[in-house]
Scaffold this motif. Structure first.
Motif, mmCIF file in Angstrom:
data_model
loop_
_atom_site.group_PDB
_atom_site.id
_atom_site.type_symbol
_atom_site.label_atom_id
_atom_site.label_comp_id
_atom_site.label_asym_id
_atom_site.label_seq_id
_atom_site.Cartn_x
_atom_site.Cartn_y
_atom_site.Cartn_z
ATOM 1 N N SER A 162 0.829 -1.213 0.000
ATOM 2 C CA SER A 162 0.000 0.000 0.000
ATOM 3 C C SER A 162 0.863 1.263 0.000
ATOM 4 O O SER A 162 0.527 2.258 -0.647
ATOM 5 C CB SER A 162 -0.940 0.009 1.207
ATOM 6 O OG SER A 162 -0.215 0.015 2.423
ATOM 7 N N GLU A 163 1.991 1.246 0.698
ATOM 8 C CA GLU A 163 2.894 2.396 0.712
ATOM 9 C C GLU A 163 3.487 2.632 -0.676
ATOM 10 O O GLU A 163 3.596 3.773 -1.124
ATOM 11 C CB GLU A 163 4.024 2.179 1.727
ATOM 12 C CG GLU A 163 3.610 2.350 3.169
ATOM 13 C CD GLU A 163 4.732 2.046 4.133
ATOM 14 O OE1 GLU A 163 4.842 2.749 5.148
ATOM 15 O OE2 GLU A 163 5.511 1.104 3.878
ATOM 16 N N ASN A 166 0.593 4.005 -2.879
ATOM 17 C CA ASN A 166 0.221 5.378 -2.509
ATOM 18 C C ASN A 166 1.302 6.384 -2.896
ATOM 19 O O ASN A 166 0.999 7.519 -3.280
ATOM 20 C CB ASN A 166 -0.068 5.460 -1.009
ATOM 21 C CG ASN A 166 -1.357 4.762 -0.628
ATOM 22 O OD1 ASN A 166 -2.274 4.642 -1.448
ATOM 23 N ND2 ASN A 166 -1.444 4.305 0.613
ATOM 24 N N LYS A 167 2.573 5.975 -2.803
ATOM 25 C CA LYS A 167 3.669 6.858 -3.201
ATOM 26 C C LYS A 167 3.621 7.125 -4.694
ATOM 27 O O LYS A 167 3.771 8.268 -5.148
ATOM 28 C CB LYS A 167 5.017 6.231 -2.826
ATOM 29 C CG LYS A 167 6.223 7.118 -3.111
ATOM 30 C CD LYS A 167 6.188 8.385 -2.264
ATOM 31 C CE LYS A 167 7.461 9.178 -2.427
ATOM 32 N NZ LYS A 167 7.449 10.426 -1.634
ATOM 33 N N GLN A 168 3.402 6.067 -5.476
ATOM 34 C CA GLN A 168 3.303 6.237 -6.927
ATOM 35 C C GLN A 168 2.155 7.163 -7.291
ATOM 36 O O GLN A 168 2.285 8.033 -8.155
ATOM 37 C CB GLN A 168 3.109 4.865 -7.595
ATOM 38 C CG GLN A 168 4.331 3.968 -7.550
ATOM 39 C CD GLN A 168 4.060 2.577 -8.099
ATOM 40 O OE1 GLN A 168 2.910 2.141 -8.176
ATOM 41 N NE2 GLN A 168 5.119 1.877 -8.477
ATOM 42 N N LYS A 169 1.038 7.007 -6.591
ATOM 43 C CA LYS A 169 -0.145 7.829 -6.853
ATOM 44 C C LYS A 169 0.117 9.288 -6.494
ATOM 45 O O LYS A 169 -0.291 10.205 -7.225
ATOM 46 C CB LYS A 169 -1.338 7.286 -6.056
ATOM 47 C CG LYS A 169 -2.672 7.895 -6.438
ATOM 48 C CD LYS A 169 -3.815 7.194 -5.697
ATOM 49 C CE LYS A 169 -5.161 7.787 -6.083
ATOM 50 N NZ LYS A 169 -6.280 7.113 -5.371
ATOM 51 N N SER A 170 0.812 9.530 -5.384
ATOM 52 C CA SER A 170 1.059 10.901 -4.920
ATOM 53 C C SER A 170 2.005 11.665 -5.843
ATOM 54 O O SER A 170 2.010 12.898 -5.861
ATOM 55 C CB SER A 170 1.633 10.896 -3.503
ATOM 56 O OG SER A 170 2.966 10.391 -3.496
ATOM 57 N N LEU A 171 2.809 10.934 -6.622
ATOM 58 C CA LEU A 171 3.796 11.575 -7.501
ATOM 59 C C LEU A 171 3.271 11.832 -8.907
ATOM 60 O O LEU A 171 3.977 12.399 -9.740
ATOM 61 C CB LEU A 171 5.064 10.709 -7.582
ATOM 62 C CG LEU A 171 5.907 10.648 -6.305
ATOM 63 C CD1 LEU A 171 7.053 9.665 -6.471
ATOM 64 C CD2 LEU A 171 6.436 12.028 -5.919
ATOM 65 N N ARG A 172 2.025 11.461 -9.161
ATOM 66 C CA ARG A 172 1.453 11.717 -10.482
ATOM 67 C C ARG A 172 1.388 13.219 -10.749
ATOM 68 O O ARG A 172 0.874 13.984 -9.945
ATOM 69 C CB ARG A 172 0.041 11.125 -10.574
ATOM 70 C CG ARG A 172 -0.004 9.609 -10.572
ATOM 71 C CD ARG A 172 -1.448 9.126 -10.587
ATOM 72 N NE ARG A 172 -1.528 7.678 -10.429
ATOM 73 C CZ ARG A 172 -2.680 7.009 -10.245
ATOM 74 N NH1 ARG A 172 -3.827 7.674 -10.215
ATOM 75 N NH2 ARG A 172 -2.668 5.704 -10.112
ATOM 76 N N VAL A 174 3.673 15.250 -10.527
ATOM 77 C CA VAL A 174 4.662 15.955 -9.713
ATOM 78 C C VAL A 174 6.078 15.559 -10.136
ATOM 79 O O VAL A 174 6.938 16.410 -10.360
ATOM 80 C CB VAL A 174 4.458 15.651 -8.209
ATOM 81 C CG1 VAL A 174 5.545 16.331 -7.369
ATOM 82 C CG2 VAL A 174 3.071 16.079 -7.762
#
Length: 211
Positions: A162-163, A166-172, A174
């Motif tokens: 999940s980490e 979620n990290k991959q998703k947060s960097l979209r 960016v």
């Protein structure tokens, strides 16, 4: 970052060693996206040359505050300073060495060429630009390999599924890495002719460009 980027500290040590070849008496050295200032403090401590100044640039006020706090303990030669500003807005002094350690990848692609041009112009003849970046694969096959190996690395470093997701998703939108050839093309358009790969660990790569 030290936990999520393979060879993060190894890259630091390589840059410190490379400083021998480019920093001379009264040189100016910049670190774009200096974060806590750790890299500049390491170079300042390492070199025996009388460097005029090390300048760290960071757009985050919290990082500048932390850097200045560290400076009281680590800046024994009193030649390191930090500026809360971006490379796009600041006027660069004539410099011998400019470093970007996993920073350009977070800058909008449409402005990157202007930044490379600015860096090239500000360097002295024989000065260097050292850039470490996450890179994309040259095609889908290489990109799949990079992604799989990097996810394996993160799992080995105790990141949960999940980490990682979620990290991959947060960097979209960016984090916008370019391919190896894309980065080299921008360096060449800026004017650099002497460009070499100095490091790679999965999809994380170091470039050395000399004016």
């Amino acid at each position: 970052a030290t936990k999520s980027i393979p060879g993060y500290l190894e890259g630091h040590n390589l840059i410190v060693s490379l400083s021998d070849y480019f920093l001379e008496k009264d040189s100016v050295c910049y670190d774009i996206g200096s974060s806590t200032g750790e890299l500049l403090f390491k170079i300042s401590k390492y070199t025996n040359k009388k460097i005029k100044k090390f300048i760290g640039l960071d757009t985050e006020k919290s990082m500048i505050k932390l850097s200045n706090k560290n400076r009281k303990k680590l800046d024994k030669k009193n030649n390191v300073k930090f500026i809360n500003n971006s490379i796009q807005k600041i006027k660069l002094d004539r410099s011998s060495m400019i470093i970007s350690y996993y920073t350009i990848q977070f800058i909008s692609p449409e402005t990157r060429q202007t930044i490379f041009n600015k860096i090239y112009k500000s360097l002295k003849w024989g000065g260097c630009f050292i850039m470490f970046e996450k890179i994309r694969g040259e095609d889908a096959r290489f990109q799949d390999i990079y992604t799989s190996l990097y996810n394996d690395f993160k799992e080995k470093n105790k990141f949960s599924i999940s980490e990682i997701f979620n990290k991959q998703k947060s960097l979209r939108g960016v984090l916008e890495p370019f391919s190896n050839s894309g980065n080299i093309s921008m360096l060449k358009r800026a004017g650099f002719k002497d460009i070499s790969s100095i490091y790679q660990n999965i999809c994380f790569k170091g470039f050395l460009a000399i004016k």
